[in-house]
Design a protein around this motif. Sequence first.
Motif, PDB file in Angstrom:
ATOM      1  N   VAL A 194      45.271  46.294  41.135  1.00  0.00           N
ATOM      2  CA  VAL A 194      46.104  45.179  41.590  1.00  0.00           C
ATOM      3  C   VAL A 194      45.381  43.842  41.417  1.00  0.00           C
ATOM      4  O   VAL A 194      45.976  42.873  40.932  1.00  0.00           O
ATOM      5  N   HIS A 195      44.101  43.781  41.786  1.00  0.00           N
ATOM      6  CA  HIS A 195      43.396  42.497  41.691  1.00  0.00           C
ATOM      7  C   HIS A 195      43.264  42.022  40.246  1.00  0.00           C
ATOM      8  O   HIS A 195      43.327  40.830  39.971  1.00  0.00           O
TER       9      HIS A 195
ATOM     10  N   ALA B  31      44.899  38.657  38.549  1.00  0.00           N
ATOM     11  CA  ALA B  31      44.084  37.702  37.792  1.00  0.00           C
ATOM     12  C   ALA B  31      44.682  37.437  36.413  1.00  0.00           C
ATOM     13  O   ALA B  31      44.726  36.293  35.954  1.00  0.00           O
ATOM     14  N   GLU B  32      45.171  38.481  35.758  1.00  0.00           N
ATOM     15  CA  GLU B  32      45.736  38.309  34.411  1.00  0.00           C
ATOM     16  C   GLU B  32      47.069  37.578  34.436  1.00  0.00           C
ATOM     17  O   GLU B  32      47.376  36.811  33.527  1.00  0.00           O
ATOM     18  N   VAL B  33      47.859  37.826  35.466  1.00  0.00           N
ATOM     19  CA  VAL B  33      49.162  37.175  35.557  1.00  0.00           C
ATOM     20  C   VAL B  33      49.031  35.771  36.143  1.00  0.00           C
ATOM     21  O   VAL B  33      49.826  34.888  35.853  1.00  0.00           O
ATOM     22  N   GLY B  34      47.996  35.579  36.973  1.00  0.00           N
ATOM     23  CA  GLY B  34      47.771  34.261  37.555  1.00  0.00           C
ATOM     24  C   GLY B  34      48.515  34.018  38.851  1.00  0.00           C
ATOM     25  O   GLY B  34      48.914  32.892  39.143  1.00  0.00           O
ATOM     26  N   VAL B  35      48.719  35.075  39.615  1.00  0.00           N
ATOM     27  CA  VAL B  35      49.388  34.960  40.914  1.00  0.00           C
ATOM     28  C   VAL B  35      48.534  35.682  41.956  1.00  0.00           C
ATOM     29  O   VAL B  35      47.677  36.487  41.605  1.00  0.00           O
ATOM     30  N   PRO B  36      48.767  35.416  43.247  1.00  0.00           N
ATOM     31  CA  PRO B  36      48.000  36.108  44.295  1.00  0.00           C
ATOM     32  C   PRO B  36      48.265  37.623  44.292  1.00  0.00           C
ATOM     33  O   PRO B  36      49.315  38.091  43.838  1.00  0.00           O
ATOM     34  N   GLU B  37      47.293  38.371  44.826  1.00  0.00           N
ATOM     35  CA  GLU B  37      47.427  39.829  44.900  1.00  0.00           C
ATOM     36  C   GLU B  37      48.652  40.241  45.710  1.00  0.00           C
ATOM     37  O   GLU B  37      49.322  41.217  45.374  1.00  0.00           O
ATOM     38  N   GLY B  38      48.943  39.505  46.760  1.00  0.00           N
ATOM     39  CA  GLY B  38      50.112  39.816  47.582  1.00  0.00           C
ATOM     40  C   GLY B  38      51.406  39.739  46.793  1.00  0.00           C
ATOM     41  O   GLY B  38      52.331  40.533  47.006  1.00  0.00           O
ATOM     42  N   THR B  39      51.469  38.799  45.868  1.00  0.00           N
ATOM     43  CA  THR B  39      52.658  38.667  45.021  1.00  0.00           C
ATOM     44  C   THR B  39      52.792  39.883  44.114  1.00  0.00           C
ATOM     45  O   THR B  39      53.893  40.421  43.938  1.00  0.00           O
ATOM     46  N   ILE B  40      51.676  40.335  43.561  1.00  0.00           N
ATOM     47  CA  ILE B  40      51.706  41.522  42.700  1.00  0.00           C
ATOM     48  C   ILE B  40      52.123  42.743  43.509  1.00  0.00           C
ATOM     49  O   ILE B  40      52.928  43.558  43.063  1.00  0.00           O
TER      50      ILE B  40
END
Length: 111
Positions: A68-69, A73-82
């Motif tokens: 998830v982390h 990082a690759e998508v550029g959003v917070p982990e909570g969003t993923i």
Amino acid sequence: MRTTAYRLAVSRWRRRKRGERSPDRALQGNGTVAALDESHVALVAALRRLPEAQRQALVLHHIADLPVHQVAAEVGVPEGTIKARLSRGRTALAALLADESGLAGGGVTHA
């Protein structure tokens, strides 16, 4: 950059799948084509119906095997969003696949 990371992850998966195939496929006869697995076809069709952000998170996490982390990082959003996209994506995917199996198995019966 996000699109590139997503495409690279999918390319890695495709490359791995290609590596699993027989190197002499071109030499095989025409009658040896394997039938498509219905569950695979249904999964791909259901993934295509998901919103891009959910599909991207699911593919990067489950198919490309990224944690998830790293997806965040690759998508550029917070982990909570993923995590939210994964949860919503799995729920939507389950509903789509249930609808698909319900349509396939729920044929008309004649008395």
